[in-house]
Design an enzyme around this catalytic site. Structure first.
Site, PDB file in Angstrom:
ATOM      1  N   GLU A  96      -5.297 -36.528   5.298  1.00  0.00           N
ATOM      2  CA  GLU A  96      -4.545 -35.340   4.911  1.00  0.00           C
ATOM      3  C   GLU A  96      -4.517 -34.328   6.051  1.00  0.00           C
ATOM      4  O   GLU A  96      -5.452 -34.236   6.853  1.00  0.00           O
ATOM      5  CB  GLU A  96      -5.172 -34.699   3.678  1.00  0.00           C
ATOM      6  CG  GLU A  96      -4.972 -35.543   2.440  1.00  0.00           C
ATOM      7  CD  GLU A  96      -5.608 -34.954   1.185  1.00  0.00           C
ATOM      8  OE1 GLU A  96      -4.972 -35.003   0.132  1.00  0.00           O
ATOM      9  OE2 GLU A  96      -6.734 -34.454   1.253  1.00  0.00           O
ATOM     10  N   CYS A 110      -4.110 -27.705  10.212  1.00  0.00           N
ATOM     11  CA  CYS A 110      -5.484 -28.194  10.142  1.00  0.00           C
ATOM     12  C   CYS A 110      -5.409 -29.721  10.139  1.00  0.00           C
ATOM     13  O   CYS A 110      -4.816 -30.311   9.242  1.00  0.00           O
ATOM     14  CB  CYS A 110      -6.119 -27.670   8.853  1.00  0.00           C
ATOM     15  SG  CYS A 110      -7.770 -28.305   8.557  1.00  0.00           S
ATOM     16  N   CYS A 117     -15.599 -39.492   6.235  1.00  0.00           N
ATOM     17  CA  CYS A 117     -16.562 -38.802   7.084  1.00  0.00           C
ATOM     18  C   CYS A 117     -17.948 -39.355   6.792  1.00  0.00           C
ATOM     19  O   CYS A 117     -18.278 -39.670   5.654  1.00  0.00           O
ATOM     20  CB  CYS A 117     -16.539 -37.295   6.782  1.00  0.00           C
ATOM     21  SG  CYS A 117     -17.554 -36.344   7.940  1.00  0.00           S
ATOM     22  N   CYS A 121     -22.220 -33.960   4.122  1.00  0.00           N
ATOM     23  CA  CYS A 121     -22.623 -32.600   3.742  1.00  0.00           C
ATOM     24  C   CYS A 121     -22.494 -32.487   2.221  1.00  0.00           C
ATOM     25  O   CYS A 121     -21.512 -32.929   1.639  1.00  0.00           O
ATOM     26  CB  CYS A 121     -21.731 -31.566   4.440  1.00  0.00           C
ATOM     27  SG  CYS A 121     -21.860 -31.627   6.229  1.00  0.00           S
ATOM     28  N   CYS A 124     -19.275 -30.799   0.496  1.00  0.00           N
ATOM     29  CA  CYS A 124     -17.939 -31.109   1.014  1.00  0.00           C
ATOM     30  C   CYS A 124     -17.359 -32.347   0.332  1.00  0.00           C
ATOM     31  O   CYS A 124     -17.999 -33.395   0.281  1.00  0.00           O
ATOM     32  CB  CYS A 124     -18.019 -31.345   2.522  1.00  0.00           C
ATOM     33  SG  CYS A 124     -16.421 -31.749   3.253  1.00  0.00           S
ATOM     34  N   GLU A 168     -15.529 -35.742  11.471  1.00  0.00           N
ATOM     35  CA  GLU A 168     -16.301 -34.967  12.437  1.00  0.00           C
ATOM     36  C   GLU A 168     -15.685 -35.203  13.826  1.00  0.00           C
ATOM     37  O   GLU A 168     -15.879 -36.268  14.425  1.00  0.00           O
ATOM     38  CB  GLU A 168     -17.778 -35.411  12.373  1.00  0.00           C
ATOM     39  CG  GLU A 168     -18.655 -34.898  13.494  1.00  0.00           C
ATOM     40  CD  GLU A 168     -18.528 -33.394  13.771  1.00  0.00           C
ATOM     41  OE1 GLU A 168     -18.563 -32.584  12.834  1.00  0.00           O
ATOM     42  OE2 GLU A 168     -18.348 -33.044  14.954  1.00  0.00           O
ATOM     43  N   SER A 199     -13.993 -27.815  15.288  1.00  0.00           N
ATOM     44  CA  SER A 199     -15.142 -27.454  14.461  1.00  0.00           C
ATOM     45  C   SER A 199     -16.079 -28.642  14.331  1.00  0.00           C
ATOM     46  O   SER A 199     -15.652 -29.764  14.079  1.00  0.00           O
ATOM     47  CB  SER A 199     -14.643 -27.033  13.068  1.00  0.00           C
ATOM     48  OG  SER A 199     -15.737 -26.721  12.232  1.00  0.00           O
ATOM     49  N   HIS A 224     -24.165 -22.864   8.313  1.00  0.00           N
ATOM     50  CA  HIS A 224     -24.430 -22.911   6.872  1.00  0.00           C
ATOM     51  C   HIS A 224     -25.863 -22.651   6.430  1.00  0.00           C
ATOM     52  O   HIS A 224     -26.156 -22.691   5.234  1.00  0.00           O
ATOM     53  CB  HIS A 224     -23.968 -24.234   6.248  1.00  0.00           C
ATOM     54  CG  HIS A 224     -22.526 -24.566   6.484  1.00  0.00           C
ATOM     55  ND1 HIS A 224     -21.540 -23.609   6.574  1.00  0.00           N
ATOM     56  CD2 HIS A 224     -21.878 -25.761   6.657  1.00  0.00           C
ATOM     57  CE1 HIS A 224     -20.366 -24.193   6.778  1.00  0.00           C
ATOM     58  NE2 HIS A 224     -20.547 -25.487   6.853  1.00  0.00           N
ATOM     59  N   ASN A 298     -15.213 -23.384  -1.872  1.00  0.00           N
ATOM     60  CA  ASN A 298     -14.070 -23.891  -2.631  1.00  0.00           C
ATOM     61  C   ASN A 298     -14.542 -24.970  -3.582  1.00  0.00           C
ATOM     62  O   ASN A 298     -15.296 -25.858  -3.193  1.00  0.00           O
ATOM     63  CB  ASN A 298     -13.009 -24.460  -1.685  1.00  0.00           C
ATOM     64  CG  ASN A 298     -12.441 -23.370  -0.781  1.00  0.00           C
ATOM     65  OD1 ASN A 298     -12.016 -22.325  -1.253  1.00  0.00           O
ATOM     66  ND2 ASN A 298     -12.459 -23.604   0.514  1.00  0.00           N
ATOM     67  N   CYS A 341     -10.715 -25.594   2.733  1.00  0.00           N
ATOM     68  CA  CYS A 341     -11.877 -26.182   3.413  1.00  0.00           C
ATOM     69  C   CYS A 341     -12.709 -27.007   2.445  1.00  0.00           C
ATOM     70  O   CYS A 341     -13.079 -26.530   1.379  1.00  0.00           O
ATOM     71  CB  CYS A 341     -12.813 -25.110   3.965  1.00  0.00           C
ATOM     72  SG  CYS A 341     -12.014 -23.823   4.877  1.00  0.00           S
TER      73      CYS A 341
HETATM   74  N1  SAH Z   1     -16.866 -31.897  10.409  1.00  0.00           N
HETATM   75  C1  SAH Z   1     -16.447 -30.651  10.983  1.00  0.00           C
HETATM   76  C2  SAH Z   1     -15.040 -30.338  10.615  1.00  0.00           C
HETATM   77  C3  SAH Z   1     -14.814 -29.975   9.155  1.00  0.00           C
HETATM   78  S1  SAH Z   1     -14.387 -28.321   9.151  1.00  0.00           S
HETATM   79  C4  SAH Z   1     -17.410 -29.563  10.593  1.00  0.00           C
HETATM   80  O1  SAH Z   1     -18.310 -29.821   9.820  1.00  0.00           O
HETATM   81  O2  SAH Z   1     -17.319 -28.448  11.129  1.00  0.00           O
HETATM   82  C5  SAH Z   1     -14.394 -27.869   7.520  1.00  0.00           C
HETATM   83  C6  SAH Z   1     -15.208 -26.628   7.280  1.00  0.00           C
HETATM   84  O3  SAH Z   1     -15.204 -26.371   5.877  1.00  0.00           O
HETATM   85  C7  SAH Z   1     -16.654 -26.850   7.677  1.00  0.00           C
HETATM   86  O4  SAH Z   1     -17.238 -25.657   8.111  1.00  0.00           O
HETATM   87  C8  SAH Z   1     -17.245 -27.262   6.357  1.00  0.00           C
HETATM   88  O5  SAH Z   1     -18.634 -27.125   6.330  1.00  0.00           O
HETATM   89  C9  SAH Z   1     -16.535 -26.339   5.403  1.00  0.00           C
HETATM   90  N2  SAH Z   1     -16.580 -26.792   4.008  1.00  0.00           N
HETATM   91  C10 SAH Z   1     -16.874 -28.027   3.561  1.00  0.00           C
HETATM   92  N3  SAH Z   1     -16.822 -28.055   2.217  1.00  0.00           N
HETATM   93  C11 SAH Z   1     -16.498 -26.816   1.815  1.00  0.00           C
HETATM   94  C12 SAH Z   1     -16.258 -26.229   0.537  1.00  0.00           C
HETATM   95  N4  SAH Z   1     -16.332 -26.936  -0.572  1.00  0.00           N
HETATM   96  N5  SAH Z   1     -15.916 -24.917   0.495  1.00  0.00           N
HETATM   97  C13 SAH Z   1     -15.777 -24.216   1.637  1.00  0.00           C
HETATM   98  N6  SAH Z   1     -15.973 -24.715   2.864  1.00  0.00           N
HETATM   99  C14 SAH Z   1     -16.332 -26.002   2.961  1.00  0.00           C
END
Ligand code: SAH
Length: 348
Positions: A96, A110, A117, A121, A124, A168, A199, A224, A298, A341
């Site tokens: 996406e 984006c 992935c 995390c 996510c 990532e 990122s 985080h 989110n 995100c």
């Molecule tokens: N893998 C990379 C790129 C993903 S960026 C990274 O981790 O940075 C997406 C961003 O959204 C990251 O900062 C991630 O931690 C954040 N994210 C993931 N799940 C989320 C959620 N449910 N609500 C808000 N932000 C979230």
């Protein structure tokens, strides 16, 4: 005409190897015409390319696909400012990408860098998908090209790109690097380095490599948590790359590039959002050239996690500010279409 280094990539990316045209008795300059139509005129179907004679059209239609990815499903947010597209790849996998139109004139795409992935995390949605494979640089750049062509038709352009979709990016370094080269090329989409942000969840050796290779491209780090104890519980990657090493790499980045680093911090109720954590984070970042971007959580299908209230976010923010740390609260777009995100997780 001689092609620039990046343009040669584009030529390959378009599948128009000059040799291929030549072998079929087609003049090489046709490649330039197609290139110009796609990147300058925003025309992405051969039928609309009025400068091409029928025999060239027939050949390229058959042999030279313009895109390496095919749009499958499109979703628009209710207010029309966010547009999410699910693309199908040649091998049947899906990814996406999201276009966000901000009121200040930024049109940001984006992009995803991997199918699924491997980072896992806890908060996510993409992390609940299995890692399938790295994307090629064409597949990454095509996500931007797709929206760029759309915008061109409206007399607008894509002016920012963030590598914050699925995957990532620093674990797909080579292809990400090539895709950045493509996006920046001035004969093509011409997106400024400073308008591109990569990122990462904190892959330490690759951050060091990035500091050398991309001094003008923005780096965002998904932090985080202010300590390993909390970070280990929500981001398994931190067991491999502890905070101390991560912060060293980040300092190295700011020293080398003199550029501000962005720390993303998703606000999770009772996990990382207390006053204690705010003070701890302030201590961790004191004196660093950085910005903390607080991200309201989110909703995802992951039920165990709850986002912080606005009140807690505001308290957290003011503690950081009173310690002299620059903070912004992210405006997330597209929650209603699961495009924000951490929500990208279309069933594969
Ligand atoms: N893998 C990379 C790129 C993903 S960026 C990274 O981790 O940075 C997406 C961003 O959204 C990251 O900062 C991630 O931690 C954040 N994210 C993931 N799940 C989320 C959620 N449910 N609500 C808000 N932000 C979230």
């Amino acid at each position: 005409m001689l092609y620039s280094y990046q343009q040669q990539h584009y030529m390959k990316f378009l599948g128009i190897v000059k040799k291929q045209l030549k072998e079929h008795g087609i003049a090489e300059y046709r490649a330039n015409q197609i290139f110009k139509d796609v990147f300058h005129n925003g025309i992405d179907t051969y039928d609309e390319m009025t400068t091409l004679p029928a025999y060239v059209k027939d050949f390229v239609k058959e042999n030279v696909p313009i895109y390496s990815i095919v749009p499958h499903t499109e979703n628009n947010s209710d207010n029309g400012n966010t547009h999410k597209v699910l693309f199908t790849l040649e091998d049947g996998n899906t990814i996406e990408a999201v276009l966000m139109r901000f009121e200040d004139g930024r049109n940001t795409v984006c992009v995803s860098s991997q199918v699924g992935c491997a980072m896992n995390c806890r908060f996510c949605a993409t992390g609940t998908l299995k890692f399938k494979r790295n994307l090629t640089y064409e597949e990454i750049a095509d996500q931007v090209l797709y929206f760029a062509v759309k915008m061109k038709k409206e007399g607008q352009r894509v002016n920012h790109v963030v590598y914050m979709g699925m995957g990532e990016p620093l674990l797909n370094y080579k292809q990400v690097e090539k895709s950045i080269d493509l996006l920046r090329d001035k004969t093509a989409l011409h997106i400024g380095s400073r308008n591109i942000t990569v990122s990462t969840c904190g892959i330490v050796p690759e951050i060091k490599r990035f500091s050398n290779d991309f001094q003008q491209v923005n780096l965002a780090v998904s932090l985080h948590a202010p300590n390993d104890r909390i970070r280990n519980t929500i981001m398994p990657v931190s067991k491999q790359f502890p905070l101390e090493n991560l912060m060293d790499a980040c300092r190295e980045y700011t020293e080398k590039t003199h550029r501000r680093i962005t720390f993303e911090y998703v606000m999770l109720h009772d996990i990382n959002d207390g006053e204690k954590e705010a003070h701890e984070l302030a201590r961790l970042l004191r004196g660093m050239l950085c910005l903390v971007n607080l991200i309201p959580y989110n909703e995802t299908a992951i039920k165990k996690i709850q986002g912080s209230s606005s009140k807690r976010i505001n308290t957290f923010k003011s503690i950081l500010e009173s310690n002299g740390i620059q903070v912004t609260k992210r405006v997330s777009l597209g929650q209603d279409i699961d495009a924000a995100c951490g929500q990208l997780a279309r069933k594969q």
